[in-house]
Scaffold this active site. Sequence first.
Site, PDB file in Angstrom:
ATOM      1  N   ASN A   4       0.807  -1.219   0.000  1.00 34.85           N
ATOM      2  CA  ASN A   4       0.000   0.000   0.000  1.00 34.85           C
ATOM      3  C   ASN A   4       0.841   1.272   0.000  1.00 34.85           C
ATOM      4  O   ASN A   4       0.487   2.270  -0.619  1.00 34.85           O
ATOM      5  CB  ASN A   4      -0.938  -0.022   1.199  1.00 34.85           C
ATOM      6  CG  ASN A   4      -2.119   0.923   1.072  1.00 34.85           C
ATOM      7  OD1 ASN A   4      -2.986   0.961   1.930  1.00 34.85           O
ATOM      8  ND2 ASN A   4      -2.187   1.703   0.010  1.00 34.85           N
ATOM      9  N   GLY A  24      -5.310   9.907  10.391  1.00 40.13           N
ATOM     10  CA  GLY A  24      -3.948   9.438  10.185  1.00 40.13           C
ATOM     11  C   GLY A  24      -3.322   9.963   8.912  1.00 40.13           C
ATOM     12  O   GLY A  24      -4.000  10.470   8.014  1.00 40.13           O
ATOM     13  N   ALA A  25      -2.012   9.826   8.835  1.00 40.21           N
ATOM     14  CA  ALA A  25      -1.242  10.201   7.651  1.00 40.21           C
ATOM     15  C   ALA A  25      -0.927   8.952   6.832  1.00 40.21           C
ATOM     16  O   ALA A  25      -1.067   7.824   7.304  1.00 40.21           O
ATOM     17  CB  ALA A  25       0.044  10.911   8.064  1.00 40.21           C
ATOM     18  N   LYS A  71      -2.256   6.640  18.058  1.00 39.12           N
ATOM     19  CA  LYS A  71      -3.428   7.410  18.458  1.00 39.12           C
ATOM     20  C   LYS A  71      -4.409   6.568  19.275  1.00 39.12           C
ATOM     21  O   LYS A  71      -4.988   7.040  20.255  1.00 39.12           O
ATOM     22  CB  LYS A  71      -4.107   7.998  17.214  1.00 39.12           C
ATOM     23  CG  LYS A  71      -3.218   9.012  16.495  1.00 39.12           C
ATOM     24  CD  LYS A  71      -3.913   9.671  15.326  1.00 39.12           C
ATOM     25  CE  LYS A  71      -2.983  10.621  14.590  1.00 39.12           C
ATOM     26  NZ  LYS A  71      -2.389  11.663  15.444  1.00 39.12           N
ATOM     27  N   SER A  75      -5.635   7.782   6.102  1.00 42.97           N
ATOM     28  CA  SER A  75      -5.458   8.461   4.823  1.00 42.97           C
ATOM     29  C   SER A  75      -6.121   7.647   3.722  1.00 42.97           C
ATOM     30  O   SER A  75      -6.028   6.412   3.698  1.00 42.97           O
ATOM     31  CB  SER A  75      -3.974   8.623   4.514  1.00 42.97           C
ATOM     32  OG  SER A  75      -3.787   8.983   3.155  1.00 42.97           O
ATOM     33  N   THR A 112       0.832  20.963   7.765  1.00 37.25           N
ATOM     34  CA  THR A 112       0.466  22.118   8.587  1.00 37.25           C
ATOM     35  C   THR A 112      -0.756  22.842   8.043  1.00 37.25           C
ATOM     36  O   THR A 112      -1.633  23.266   8.809  1.00 37.25           O
ATOM     37  CB  THR A 112       1.662  23.076   8.693  1.00 37.25           C
ATOM     38  OG1 THR A 112       2.749  22.389   9.340  1.00 37.25           O
ATOM     39  CG2 THR A 112       1.308  24.313   9.498  1.00 37.25           C
ATOM     40  N   LEU A 122     -15.598  23.335  20.621  1.00 35.00           N
ATOM     41  CA  LEU A 122     -14.413  23.577  21.457  1.00 35.00           C
ATOM     42  C   LEU A 122     -13.689  22.278  21.790  1.00 35.00           C
ATOM     43  O   LEU A 122     -13.284  22.047  22.925  1.00 35.00           O
ATOM     44  CB  LEU A 122     -14.797  24.328  22.741  1.00 35.00           C
ATOM     45  CG  LEU A 122     -15.231  25.781  22.565  1.00 35.00           C
ATOM     46  CD1 LEU A 122     -15.617  26.381  23.911  1.00 35.00           C
ATOM     47  CD2 LEU A 122     -14.118  26.609  21.926  1.00 35.00           C
ATOM     48  N   GLU A 179       0.114  16.740  15.066  1.00 34.95           N
ATOM     49  CA  GLU A 179       1.495  16.399  14.732  1.00 34.95           C
ATOM     50  C   GLU A 179       1.655  16.737  13.262  1.00 34.95           C
ATOM     51  O   GLU A 179       1.161  16.036  12.380  1.00 34.95           O
ATOM     52  CB  GLU A 179       1.757  14.914  15.010  1.00 34.95           C
ATOM     53  CG  GLU A 179       3.223  14.588  15.239  1.00 34.95           C
ATOM     54  CD  GLU A 179       3.958  14.329  13.944  1.00 34.95           C
ATOM     55  OE1 GLU A 179       4.770  15.198  13.563  1.00 34.95           O
ATOM     56  OE2 GLU A 179       3.735  13.301  13.315  1.00 34.95           O
ATOM     57  N   CYS A 211       8.065  12.898   8.608  1.00 34.93           N
ATOM     58  CA  CYS A 211       7.844  14.284   9.033  1.00 34.93           C
ATOM     59  C   CYS A 211       9.025  14.855   9.805  1.00 34.93           C
ATOM     60  O   CYS A 211       9.270  16.064   9.767  1.00 34.93           O
ATOM     61  CB  CYS A 211       6.566  14.388   9.859  1.00 34.93           C
ATOM     62  SG  CYS A 211       6.539  13.313  11.309  1.00 34.93           S
ATOM     63  N   GLU A 241       8.586  22.314   3.355  1.00 35.67           N
ATOM     64  CA  GLU A 241       8.624  20.866   3.539  1.00 35.67           C
ATOM     65  C   GLU A 241       8.340  20.184   2.202  1.00 35.67           C
ATOM     66  O   GLU A 241       7.332  20.462   1.553  1.00 35.67           O
ATOM     67  CB  GLU A 241       7.591  20.422   4.576  1.00 35.67           C
ATOM     68  CG  GLU A 241       7.644  18.926   4.848  1.00 35.67           C
ATOM     69  CD  GLU A 241       6.637  18.471   5.888  1.00 35.67           C
ATOM     70  OE1 GLU A 241       7.011  17.675   6.762  1.00 35.67           O
ATOM     71  OE2 GLU A 241       5.473  18.921   5.819  1.00 35.67           O
ATOM     72  N   LYS A 243       6.050  25.720  17.413  1.00 34.85           N
ATOM     73  CA  LYS A 243       5.623  26.635  16.349  1.00 34.85           C
ATOM     74  C   LYS A 243       4.553  25.984  15.458  1.00 34.85           C
ATOM     75  O   LYS A 243       3.560  25.454  15.975  1.00 34.85           O
ATOM     76  CB  LYS A 243       6.847  27.129  15.572  1.00 34.85           C
ATOM     77  CG  LYS A 243       7.815  27.928  16.464  1.00 34.85           C
ATOM     78  CD  LYS A 243       8.933  28.598  15.692  1.00 34.85           C
ATOM     79  CE  LYS A 243      10.097  27.715  15.402  1.00 34.85           C
ATOM     80  NZ  LYS A 243      11.273  28.439  14.876  1.00 34.85           N
ATOM     81  N   GLU A 247       2.276  13.247  21.085  1.00 38.54           N
ATOM     82  CA  GLU A 247       1.977  11.824  20.984  1.00 38.54           C
ATOM     83  C   GLU A 247       2.975  11.098  21.888  1.00 38.54           C
ATOM     84  O   GLU A 247       4.097  11.564  22.102  1.00 38.54           O
ATOM     85  CB  GLU A 247       2.156  11.328  19.541  1.00 38.54           C
ATOM     86  CG  GLU A 247       1.382  12.108  18.498  1.00 38.54           C
ATOM     87  CD  GLU A 247       0.002  11.551  18.218  1.00 38.54           C
ATOM     88  OE1 GLU A 247      -0.543  10.865  19.107  1.00 38.54           O
ATOM     89  OE2 GLU A 247      -0.516  11.796  17.122  1.00 38.54           O
TER      90      GLU A 247
END
EC number: 1.2.1.8
Length: 490
Positions: free
Chosen positions: A93, A150-151, A162, A178, A231, A246, A252, A286, A387, A457, A464
Amino acid sequence: MPRFPDQLLYIGGRYVPARGGHTFEVVNPATGEVLANVHNADADDLDAAVDSAKAGQRHWAALTVVERSRILLRAVALLRERNDALAELETLNTGKPLSETRSVDIVTGADVLEYYAGVAQALQGVQVPLREGSFFYTRHEPLGVVGAIGAWNYPIQIALWKAAPALAAGNAMIFKPSEVTPLTALKLAEIFTEAGLPDGVFNVLPGDGASVGHALTEHPEIEKISFTGGTATGRKVMASASSSSLKDVTMELGGKSPLIVCADADLDLAADIAMMANFYSSGQVCTNGTRVFVPRALRTAFEARLLARVQRIHIGDPLDERTTFGPMVSAAHMQRVLEHIEQGKAEGARLLFGGERLRDGALAQGCYVAPTIFSDCTDVMTIVREEIFGPVLSLLTYDDEDEAITRANATSYGLAAGVVTPDLSRAHRLIHRLEAGICWINTWGESPAPMPVGGYKQSGVGRENGLATLQAYTRTKSVQVELERYASVF
C-alpha cells in the site's frame, strides 16, 4: 481486477458498506496495480459510527483498568504474531521496503500499545487536605468518543499511536486513515475485535477529507481530534474542531528540521546520520533532517562522504528484502517532489546527486524519485524553506555556532533537530537553544513509546506518546469533601 476484494467500513465490530455507495481505488505505488476498491465513508456513516462508539465506550469505560489492559495486551500479541503479513500489506500500500515495514512499522506500533496497556494504572488522582475536616481529591475520567485522522506514511503505526492512549484511558475512537493508505488500519480494527475490544470502541472510516474528514472534526459528539499531516490541513482541522464544540486537539504536523554537524564531529558518523535523516522511507518522514548544516571548511569532505553512501542505496521492488529505497507514495506526491527539485535547480542550488524520476526497467511503472542531494544552498531557497516530504537533502554551510543556531531556528517549523559532536557539553548547549520539540544528539529518528513526540511553532500542538498523552485523553474532575457540618453565612 484488483488484488483484494472491496474494502468496507468498520463500524460496531464488523464490516459494513458505505451508505452512499461510493468507492475509491487504492494503488500500489511501486507498480501502479490497483490493490482494492475501498468504500468511501460520508457524514451518515460517521453518525452511525458515533452511535456505535458511544454505546461501546460506556461498556469499555466500565471495565477496570486491569481488564482493559488485558484486552490491549491480547491485541499486542496478535500484532506481533501477524507482523509479517501486516508488513507485506503495508509495503504493497505504501511502497515502503519490506525490510523496513517488517522491522519498524508494526513492531513500534505494538510497542506503543504495550506501553499504554502497562501505564494505564498511572492515571491516578491526588488527595489534598485543605484543613482539619476537609479535603479534595481528583480523578481522571475518559473524554468519551474521540476522533483521529492518520497520515499516509506510517498508516498502522500512527493508528496505534493514536488508539493506544485513547483506549487505555477508557475512550472509544473513530479513526479516519489516509485515503491513500487505508488498508492496514482496517486489519487493526479486526485485531482489536478479536482481542476482545467491545464493539464500537474502535471504528475505521476510510474516505477523503471532504466526504468524512471535515464531518469528523466538527461532529458535536466527538470530544477530541488527534491529527497527523501537513500544517496547512492541520490549521483547517483545528479551526473546524474549535468552531463546532471547542474540541481538544492534538496536532502532529510538518517540519523542516535542521541537523547541525559540528566542527569536531566524526564526519563518517555525521554522514551516516544525515543519510538516515533524509532517505529513510524514501524521505517521507515528518521528522526528517532535511537542512544539513556543516562547517564551511568541511563541506567538500562531507559531500564526498554523502556521495559514497548515496550510491550504495538499493532502489527496487519494495517486496525484495534487499531494497532499502522505494517509491513515493503516489503519482501526485511524486510530481510534487519533482517540482520542488526543479525549483531547487532553478534557484541555483548545486545538484550533487539524483534530481530526477527513475525510469529504468520496472521502476518506470512506479513513482520512483532518485535520492537527491543539493549543495550550495541558501536559507531563502524554496527547497530549504518548504517541507518537501521526499528524498531531498539540502546542504548548507556555516562559520560559527551562533550563526548555525540562528539560521536553524529561522523557520516557521519546529518539529525536530539534531546535533553531531563528540563534545556532550557542546551538544546539550546547542540542543537547548534549538526551537524544536524532538531533538537527537549523535543519532536520528528513534521515537520510543515513553518519549513525547511533537513540535514547536507551526509543527504541532500537544504530544503523541509518553505519559502526558495518556492524561490528555482524560478530563480531570475535582471533588471537595467536607467532614464537618457545613456552616452557611445565611
